[in-house]
Design a protein around this motif. Structure first.
Motif, mmCIF file in Angstrom:
data_model
loop_
_atom_site.group_PDB
_atom_site.id
_atom_site.type_symbol
_atom_site.label_atom_id
_atom_site.label_comp_id
_atom_site.label_asym_id
_atom_site.label_seq_id
_atom_site.Cartn_x
_atom_site.Cartn_y
_atom_site.Cartn_z
ATOM 1 N N HIS A 234 2.097 -22.784 -7.997
ATOM 2 C CA HIS A 234 1.186 -24.211 -7.584
ATOM 3 C C HIS A 234 1.359 -24.780 -6.429
ATOM 4 C CE1 HIS A 234 -0.846 -24.134 -11.404
ATOM 5 N NE2 HIS A 234 0.126 -23.862 -12.014
ATOM 6 N N THR A 235 2.036 -23.933 -5.360
ATOM 7 C CA THR A 235 1.985 -24.460 -3.833
ATOM 8 C C THR A 235 1.824 -23.550 -3.099
ATOM 9 O OG1 THR A 235 4.657 -23.567 -3.847
ATOM 10 C CG2 THR A 235 4.158 -26.025 -4.586
ATOM 11 N N GLY A 236 1.211 -23.662 -1.855
ATOM 12 C CA GLY A 236 0.865 -22.707 -1.053
ATOM 13 C C GLY A 236 -0.542 -22.671 -0.963
ATOM 14 N N GLY A 237 -1.153 -21.760 -0.225
ATOM 15 C CA GLY A 237 -2.673 -21.561 -0.208
ATOM 16 C C GLY A 237 -3.067 -19.973 -0.392
ATOM 17 N N LYS A 238 -3.879 -19.489 -0.101
ATOM 18 C CA LYS A 238 -4.389 -18.214 -0.430
ATOM 19 C C LYS A 238 -3.621 -16.911 0.055
ATOM 20 C CE LYS A 238 -8.815 -15.421 -0.705
ATOM 21 N NZ LYS A 238 -10.066 -15.410 -0.274
ATOM 22 N N ARG A 239 -3.002 -17.136 1.148
ATOM 23 C CA ARG A 239 -2.336 -16.134 1.801
ATOM 24 C C ARG A 239 -0.761 -15.852 1.055
ATOM 25 N NH1 ARG A 239 -2.568 -16.694 8.422
ATOM 26 N NH2 ARG A 239 -4.495 -16.066 8.774
ATOM 27 N N MET A 240 -0.361 -17.068 0.703
ATOM 28 C CA MET A 240 0.954 -16.964 -0.128
ATOM 29 C C MET A 240 0.667 -16.538 -1.434
ATOM 30 S SD MET A 240 3.498 -20.268 -1.330
ATOM 31 C CE MET A 240 4.030 -20.272 0.605
ATOM 32 N N ALA A 241 -0.579 -16.790 -2.045
ATOM 33 C CA ALA A 241 -0.968 -16.243 -3.367
ATOM 34 C C ALA A 241 -1.159 -14.843 -3.256
ATOM 35 C CB ALA A 241 -2.196 -17.094 -4.114
ATOM 36 N N THR A 242 -1.822 -14.279 -2.139
ATOM 37 C CA THR A 242 -2.117 -12.917 -2.212
ATOM 38 C C THR A 242 -0.867 -12.179 -1.741
ATOM 39 O OG1 THR A 242 -4.303 -13.274 -1.058
ATOM 40 C CG2 THR A 242 -3.277 -11.293 -0.927
ATOM 41 N N ALA A 243 0.024 -12.656 -1.186
ATOM 42 C CA ALA A 243 1.481 -12.106 -0.895
ATOM 43 C C ALA A 243 2.254 -11.757 -2.028
ATOM 44 C CB ALA A 243 2.091 -12.849 0.322
ATOM 45 N N ARG A 244 2.344 -13.154 -2.894
ATOM 46 C CA ARG A 244 2.856 -12.987 -4.237
ATOM 47 C C ARG A 244 2.437 -12.068 -4.914
ATOM 48 N NH1 ARG A 244 0.608 -17.932 -6.867
ATOM 49 N NH2 ARG A 244 -1.079 -16.327 -7.356
ATOM 50 N N ASN A 245 1.177 -11.951 -5.099
ATOM 51 C CA ASN A 245 0.604 -10.838 -6.214
ATOM 52 C C ASN A 245 0.804 -9.660 -5.718
ATOM 53 O OD1 ASN A 245 -0.379 -13.256 -7.379
ATOM 54 N ND2 ASN A 245 -2.476 -12.777 -7.288
ATOM 55 N N TRP A 246 0.729 -9.257 -4.576
ATOM 56 C CA TRP A 246 1.151 -7.864 -3.801
ATOM 57 C C TRP A 246 2.654 -7.579 -4.250
ATOM 58 C CZ3 TRP A 246 4.445 -5.773 -0.780
ATOM 59 C CH2 TRP A 246 4.241 -4.255 -0.472
ATOM 60 N N ILE A 247 3.552 -8.550 -3.984
ATOM 61 C CA ILE A 247 4.785 -8.214 -4.357
ATOM 62 C C ILE A 247 5.105 -8.158 -6.034
ATOM 63 C CG2 ILE A 247 7.062 -9.154 -4.537
ATOM 64 C CD1 ILE A 247 6.483 -11.014 -2.181
ATOM 65 N N LEU A 248 4.609 -8.998 -6.562
ATOM 66 C CA LEU A 248 4.466 -8.643 -8.021
ATOM 67 C C LEU A 248 3.893 -7.067 -8.514
ATOM 68 C CD1 LEU A 248 5.313 -10.117 -10.734
ATOM 69 C CD2 LEU A 248 2.997 -10.954 -10.899
ATOM 70 N N LYS A 249 2.761 -6.669 -7.835
ATOM 71 C CA LYS A 249 2.372 -5.594 -8.299
ATOM 72 C C LYS A 249 3.316 -4.398 -8.070
ATOM 73 C CE LYS A 249 -2.256 -3.008 -8.071
ATOM 74 N NZ LYS A 249 -3.587 -3.095 -7.352
ATOM 75 N N HIS A 250 4.007 -4.625 -6.880
ATOM 76 C CA HIS A 250 4.837 -3.455 -6.438
ATOM 77 C C HIS A 250 6.416 -3.525 -7.318
ATOM 78 C CE1 HIS A 250 1.615 -3.246 -3.775
ATOM 79 N NE2 HIS A 250 1.879 -1.855 -3.529
ATOM 80 N N VAL A 251 6.558 -4.798 -8.152
ATOM 81 C CA VAL A 251 8.049 -4.619 -8.996
ATOM 82 C C VAL A 251 7.663 -3.861 -10.100
ATOM 83 C CG1 VAL A 251 9.395 -6.136 -10.152
ATOM 84 C CG2 VAL A 251 8.368 -7.001 -7.867
ATOM 85 N N PRO A 252 8.505 -2.907 -10.389
ATOM 86 C CA PRO A 252 8.307 -2.119 -11.448
ATOM 87 C C PRO A 252 8.274 -2.784 -12.785
ATOM 88 C CG PRO A 252 10.060 -1.232 -9.955
ATOM 89 C CD PRO A 252 9.928 -2.489 -9.708
ATOM 90 N N ASP A 253 7.411 -2.566 -13.782
ATOM 91 C CA ASP A 253 7.371 -3.113 -15.031
ATOM 92 C C ASP A 253 8.677 -3.288 -15.757
ATOM 93 O OD1 ASP A 253 4.810 -3.105 -14.561
ATOM 94 O OD2 ASP A 253 4.163 -1.658 -15.834
ATOM 95 N N ALA A 254 9.424 -2.343 -15.754
ATOM 96 C CA ALA A 254 10.656 -2.431 -16.198
ATOM 97 C C ALA A 254 11.777 -3.622 -15.913
ATOM 98 C CB ALA A 254 11.695 -0.876 -15.952
ATOM 99 N N VAL A 255 11.718 -4.001 -14.762
ATOM 100 C CA VAL A 255 12.334 -5.237 -14.121
ATOM 101 C C VAL A 255 11.582 -6.335 -14.860
ATOM 102 C CG1 VAL A 255 12.546 -6.646 -11.944
ATOM 103 C CG2 VAL A 255 12.698 -4.319 -11.869
ATOM 104 N N THR A 256 10.226 -6.458 -14.949
ATOM 105 C CA THR A 256 9.674 -7.610 -15.626
ATOM 106 C C THR A 256 10.048 -7.591 -16.951
ATOM 107 O OG1 THR A 256 7.708 -7.465 -14.004
ATOM 108 C CG2 THR A 256 7.548 -8.772 -15.783
ATOM 109 N N ASN A 257 9.828 -6.623 -17.629
ATOM 110 C CA ASN A 257 10.343 -6.583 -19.140
ATOM 111 C C ASN A 257 11.604 -7.027 -19.336
ATOM 112 O OD1 ASN A 257 8.332 -4.929 -20.992
ATOM 113 N ND2 ASN A 257 7.945 -4.276 -18.930
ATOM 114 N N ARG A 258 12.587 -6.677 -18.564
ATOM 115 C CA ARG A 258 14.100 -6.828 -18.733
ATOM 116 C C ARG A 258 14.257 -8.447 -18.259
ATOM 117 N NH1 ARG A 258 15.657 -3.049 -15.944
ATOM 118 N NH2 ARG A 258 16.098 -4.022 -13.812
#
Length: 370
Positions: free
Chosen positions: A333-357
């Motif tokens: 809930h901080t930052g603007g569109k660029r930060m949100a886009t970068a955050r989502n890009w990073i999350l998309k490239h994190v392996p699902d196994a890491v998120t599950n763990r």
């Protein structure tokens, strides 16, 4: 030993039910005329269910858990792209249900004579264990448990109360009938997010969160709700259209202004939001309260009223969870569109196994040896 529990929320009812089943003299006091559950859903993560098991009242919850369909979950972008997925094995270890059902199951384990409504506690003598109520009467207990939520009167009279603070974002919450999802999700946008969870009975619980000034009592801001989320991916617009406006809650998110240095003082001990009210970003508020209740019940069943071990164990874990939840909220809930886009890009490239763990680490809990 006579035990008075102030507050008939989730942690207070769970503790009361467990102590009654153990044959202990326990009384539960609720300031409102009825036990309020709220028109929203809740997910009991594996640690919450394990705490209910430890309390000895988990059987009915496990039955509901076994009946629910295995679902995939995960995080999405406003366009609908899956950024990360959580496996059905992880989601099926939890239970998503409405709060009315949750409260009904907890109340079923406590005789009505042990639950007192319209009983507002206005003060507690921590040395004598005496509770003063708004109607002028007093009750004395060997142990007083403050389970009366973020605005706790017990905390205010017996502890150095830090008060509560606004987290910077507000939420809409509702339960919708007639729409059944085959996956739960949370969608992350720019300073806004939307989540939907299929409940055990086929209904869908959803919540929407936006940054902004603190919501005022009695407002709904429905125009903002539809303007922000009406163009996001399906089924979000459908859920909004299918939900009666009068059933939508709109509330500011609060948490304790700072962590408490102790959860006990003389004959008084705090559990749940009274001890560690946190933001809902990890879905751990109720689960941490249930962990509190399980550890405290273990001590009280053994006749132990020295709460130093409870305090040390529960403060360490609950405040760590609260801190993690606060950091997630700030990132979303901080930052603007660029930060949100970068955050989502990073999350998309994190392996699902890491998120599950990571999910499994947060929700891992075993009853400590006290």
């Amino acid at each position: 030993m006579r035990i008075g529990i102030i507050g008939a929320g989730i942690s207070g009812l769970a503790l009361g039910a467990a102590l009654h089943r153990s044959g202990m003299d326990v009384q539960v006091y609720e300031e409102h005329a009825q036990i309020r559950s709220g028109g929203a859903g809740i997910t009991l993560a594996p640690n919450g269910l394990a705490a209910l098991d430890a309390l000895g009242i988990g059987a009915d919850f496990r039955t509901l858990q076994q009946r629910q369909n295995p679902l995939q979950g995960g995080i999405r972008s406003p366009r609908g792209d899956w950024l990360t997925r959580i496996s059905p094995e992880v989601t099926r270890a939890s239970l998503a249900l409405d709060r009315t059902t949750l409260h009904s199951l907890l109340l079923a384990d406590i005789p009505g004579s042990r639950v007192h409504t319209s009983a507002e506690a206005v003060g507690v003598d921590k040395q004598a264990g005496t509770v003063a109520f708004a109607d002028g009467r007093e009750e004395r207990f060997d142990v007083v448990v403050g389970a009366d939520g973020i605005r706790s009167a017990v905390r205010a009279t017996c502890f150095d109360d830090p008060g509560m603070t606004y987290a910077g974002y507000n939420t809409w919450r509702a339960i919708t009938e007639g729409i059944t999802l085959d996956a739960g999700f949370e969608t992350w946008g720019t300073r806004a997010r939307f989540g939907a969870v299929p409940l055990h009975d086929g209904h869908t619980y959803w919540f929407a969160v936006t940054s902004g000034p603190e919501a005022q009592p009695g407002t709904q801001a429905l125009h903002q709700l539809h303007a922000t989320f009406g163009q996001w991916h399906d089924p979000i617009p459908e859920l909004l259209r299918a939900t009666p406006e009068e059933s939508i809650q709109y509330l500011p998110i609060h948490e304790l202004a700072k962590p408490l240095p102790s959860y006990h003082n003389e004959k008084v001990v705090l559990i749940g939001d009274a001890a560690h009210a946190m933001t809902p970003n990890l879905g751990q508020g109720a689960c941490q309260g249930l962990e509190d209740a399980a550890v405290l019940a273990q001590l009280l069943r053994a006749g132990i009223t020295d709460f130093a071990a409870y305090d040390a164990h529960r403060r360490r874990r609950s405040q760590q969870i609260a801190r993690q939840s606060r950091l997630i909220g700030r990132a979303l809930h901080t930052g603007g569109k660029r930060m949100a886009t970068a955050r989502n890009w990073i999350l998309k490239h994190v392996p699902d196994a890491v998120t599950n763990r990571q999910v499994q680490v947060v929700t891992a809990w075993e009853m400590p040896e006290m």
